[in-house]
Write a protein that holds these residues in place. Structure first.
Motif, mmCIF file in Angstrom:
data_model
loop_
_atom_site.group_PDB
_atom_site.id
_atom_site.type_symbol
_atom_site.label_atom_id
_atom_site.label_comp_id
_atom_site.label_asym_id
_atom_site.label_seq_id
_atom_site.Cartn_x
_atom_site.Cartn_y
_atom_site.Cartn_z
ATOM 1 N N ALA A 61 13.137 43.291 -10.327
ATOM 2 C CA ALA A 61 13.139 42.927 -12.007
ATOM 3 C C ALA A 61 12.974 41.686 -12.252
ATOM 4 C CB ALA A 61 14.230 43.587 -12.575
ATOM 5 N N GLY A 62 12.758 40.746 -11.164
ATOM 6 C CA GLY A 62 12.440 39.301 -11.737
ATOM 7 C C GLY A 62 13.676 38.481 -11.932
ATOM 8 N N VAL A 63 15.090 38.794 -11.489
ATOM 9 C CA VAL A 63 15.848 38.226 -11.606
ATOM 10 C C VAL A 63 16.720 37.294 -10.378
ATOM 11 C CG1 VAL A 63 18.317 38.270 -12.673
ATOM 12 C CG2 VAL A 63 16.508 39.570 -13.640
ATOM 13 N N ASN A 64 16.795 36.260 -10.338
ATOM 14 C CA ASN A 64 17.567 35.388 -9.135
ATOM 15 C C ASN A 64 18.978 36.020 -8.842
ATOM 16 O OD1 ASN A 64 15.156 34.137 -8.429
ATOM 17 N ND2 ASN A 64 15.528 32.556 -9.929
ATOM 18 N N TRP A 65 19.214 35.983 -7.805
ATOM 19 C CA TRP A 65 20.969 36.232 -7.375
ATOM 20 C C TRP A 65 21.360 35.158 -6.583
ATOM 21 C CZ3 TRP A 65 23.804 41.184 -7.585
ATOM 22 C CH2 TRP A 65 25.013 41.015 -6.846
ATOM 23 N N ILE A 66 22.185 34.513 -7.330
ATOM 24 C CA ILE A 66 22.620 33.047 -6.755
ATOM 25 C C ILE A 66 24.016 33.265 -6.325
ATOM 26 C CG2 ILE A 66 22.751 30.637 -6.997
ATOM 27 C CD1 ILE A 66 20.680 30.698 -8.870
ATOM 28 N N GLN A 99 2.975 42.400 -11.821
ATOM 29 C CA GLN A 99 3.915 43.690 -11.980
ATOM 30 C C GLN A 99 5.324 43.675 -12.103
ATOM 31 O OE1 GLN A 99 4.085 45.988 -8.310
ATOM 32 N NE2 GLN A 99 4.200 47.913 -9.279
ATOM 33 N N THR A 100 5.831 42.451 -11.425
ATOM 34 C CA THR A 100 7.266 41.949 -11.568
ATOM 35 C C THR A 100 7.235 41.680 -12.976
ATOM 36 O OG1 THR A 100 7.506 41.655 -9.161
ATOM 37 C CG2 THR A 100 9.070 40.771 -10.549
ATOM 38 N N ALA A 101 6.463 40.672 -13.307
ATOM 39 C CA ALA A 101 6.567 40.049 -15.015
ATOM 40 C C ALA A 101 6.667 41.333 -15.808
ATOM 41 C CB ALA A 101 5.474 39.245 -15.234
#
Length: 599
Positions: free
Chosen positions: A470-475, A588-590
């Motif tokens: 969904a376009g979210v970074n996991w840090i 697509q993700t955007a």
């Protein structure tokens, strides 16, 4: 008509006087007081605050026999109406019971109104009278005949409705607004004179309009008026939902004030609470688990579905802050990070499913102690993450010429059932919304199987992969030292004390227990958490001097070796998670992220 009368007996002594009149009582009329209040899943024994009952039928004294902790039987062998009188001690500042002092009064019907057994489906009338000079009344009850301050007669169609309408008494701030044609009142008790009422009303109005549109579109809502009752105190937080009102409590400093800055985070938390309780107007008050139809006020009402009714409501409360523009997408994913970290820091999630946690709410969640984090998982927080995972999974399903599948569609399908629901109804709504089974990557053939895994199982939810899609970074970042040691600490007055020890963690292996005071590490005095971080050496064992029940003990704190991996509590997380919005997304993700985080 069953008639109740409530008045202030002694504000300084915190006593209400209640009179119940039954025009045509049964020969052996039973009376009872609820032991719990819907929305708060703990047996609270409200009857302990009642004085002895006195009863009269016509001109004769009627015998009252107590049957158990919260029920009585009255001999009504004579003729005429039965009148029962009693006092209620009211000094609970929460939203769940009753309160009375010289400045303010508040009550829930479950704390003050005896139920006339066998007559609970008859209309119930309430007279509010005998209040201190200048006091007003606020309630969602339907008025029959009241004066400008709200004193007078109110009516409910039955006992369930009567006790589902809390009442605020006192000299409070009052504002109002319209939302989709429905009048809304906002009552604030205890606010400072510079309360920024217009801002509070405007922000709440945006939430209400968005949620009414969500559930009803352009159709008429399920209620014709709504009342927010907020008690502002020095320190407090919470809320309880009702069918056309909510009782809220917050810290006075969290309210907006004219001409003064307000903590953005604190005010956002308050708006999230308002959003949460308002969403309950539909999700749990009308769309409810089958086990709550009807309520049994005499004992615990068990359900394994609080992960849906509380958890999904928790998912949507911040969603509506985002959708109304009260927070932006960056703030929203930061709030998601907080929820994820709360769950990750709970070892109990590997022992107890969120369905089991729902069932055990009566004995675990609402009775927290030093072992709660090991003994359960919050159906609020993990339930909201189940909602997040289902929403993002649905959005990966093909649209097939219609709107993108989403959790919104599932909620509306369930609402259209217009009846209490079972978990199988949720699975069917998911199947219909997706026009088929879940995405292939889940490995499950049906949504019912997916719910079995995520709701009734204890494996980790696929948060990182779903958020990435969904376009979210996991840090991932190293957690604070106390979390890596598997201990929760509190420091006050120059003393560092253990509040809880996490299952299988370093602190547990060292032999620490709740209430231990940490005195010194490796010979250095400990007075606050920063001292622990200052003198801790994660590469070697260290002597730890503690005080337990006045005795001084020396323990060995094991090393956090092998890059910090060996010492991590099993089931807790040695990392904290930070979510950020990814850049340079493919089309697509955007598009998927835009639809999910639309505002």
């Amino acid at each position: 008509m069953i008639d109740y009368r409530i008045e202030v007996g002694s504000a300084h002594a915190h006593r209400f006087v209640v009179t119940l009149r039954i025009a045509r009582p049964q020969a052996r009329q039973r009376l009872s007081l609820p032991v719990w209040i819907p929305g708060s899943y703990l047996v609270r024994e409200f009857a302990r605050h009642l004085s002895p009952l006195s009863a009269q039928q016509g001109q004769q004294v009627a015998e009252v026999v107590q049957l158990d902790k919260s029920s009585w039987e009255v001999d009504c062998s004579g003729k005429g109406a039965l009148t029962v009188s009693y006092e209620v001690y009211a000094f609970d500042t929460s939203v769940r019971a009753a309160f009375l002092d010289s400045r303010r009064g508040f009550f829930n019907g479950t704390s003050v109104f005896l139920k006339a057994e066998g007559l609970e489906d008859q209309p119930q009338r309430l007279k509010i009278t005998g209040l201190p000079k200048g006091w007003g009344v606020a309630t969602g009850l339907a008025p029959l005949k009241v004066n400008a301050q709200g004193l007078g007669d109110y009516q409910a169609p039955d006992y369930d409705s009567l006790v589902d309408h809390p009442v605020e008494l006192g000299t409070f701030w009052r504002g109002s607004f319209m939302a989709k044609g429905v009048p809304h009142e906002f009552i604030v008790s205890g606010a400072s004179a510079d309360l920024d009422g217009p801002r509070l009303l405007a922000d709440t109005q945006r939430i209400c309009e968005a949620q009414i549109a969500f559930w009803h579109g352009r159709r008429k809502p399920a209620f014709d008026r709504y009342v927010f009752m907020l008690n502002a105190v020095d320190d407090g937080y919470g809320g309880l939902e009702h069918r056309n009102s909510t009782a809220l409590i917050c810290a006075r400093r969290d309210l907006p004030r004219t001409g003064r800055p307000v903590s953005t985070e604190a005010y956002q938390t308050l708006l999230g609470l308002i959003s949460h309780e308002y969403f309950h107007t539909w999700n749990v008050k009308r769309l409810k688990p089958a086990e709550f139809a009807p309520y049994d006020y005499t004992q615990e009402n068990y359900t394994r579905m609080l992960w849906f009714f509380e958890g999904f409501t928790s998912y949507y409360d911040d969603q509506f802050l985002l959708r109304t523009g009260l927070i932006d997408a960056k703030t929203y994913v930061r709030l998601l990070s907080k929820t994820i970290n709360q769950v990750q820091a709970t070892p109990g999630r590997h022992l107890y499913s969120v369905a089991q946690a729902s069932f055990d709410a009566w004995t675990r969640y609402y009775r927290p102690d030093e072992n709660t984090a090991n003994g359960t998982v919050s159906y609020y927080t993990k339930g909201s993450l189940v909602g997040l995972c289902l929403d993002l999974s649905l959005r990966q399903c093909p649209a097939e010429g219609k709107a993108t599948p989403s959790l919104d569609g599932v909620m509306l399908r369930l609402w259209q059932l217009q009846r209490p629901i079972h978990e199988s109804d949720i699975a069917q709504a998911l199947q219909l919304e997706a026009a088929g089974g879940p995405p292939a990557w889940t490995g499950e053939r049906s949504w019912a199987e997916l719910l079995q895994t995520w709701v009734h199982g204890t494996d980790e939810l696929p948060l990182q992969s779903l958020l990435g899609a969904a376009g979210v970074n996991w840090i991932s970042k190293p957690a604070p030292l106390a979390q890596r040691l598997g201990v929760r600490l509190g420091d006050a007055g120059g003393s560092l004390k253990v509040q809880a020890v996490m299952r299988h963690g370093v602190a547990e292996r060292a032999g620490l227990s709740a209430s231990d005071e940490l005195i010194a590490l490796d010979g250095w005095r400990l007075r606050k958490s920063d001292d622990l971080a200052l003198w801790h050496n994660e590469r070697q064992d260290q002597p730890l001097l503690i005080c337990r029940d006045q005795a001084m003990l020396t323990l060995t704190l094991p090393a956090l070796s092998n890059g910090g991996q060996a010492g991590r509590p099993k089931g807790a997380s040695g990392d904290t998670i930070a979510l950020t919005l990814a850049e340079n997304l493919d089309a697509q993700t955007a598009q998927r992220r835009h639809q999910w985080l639309k505002s």
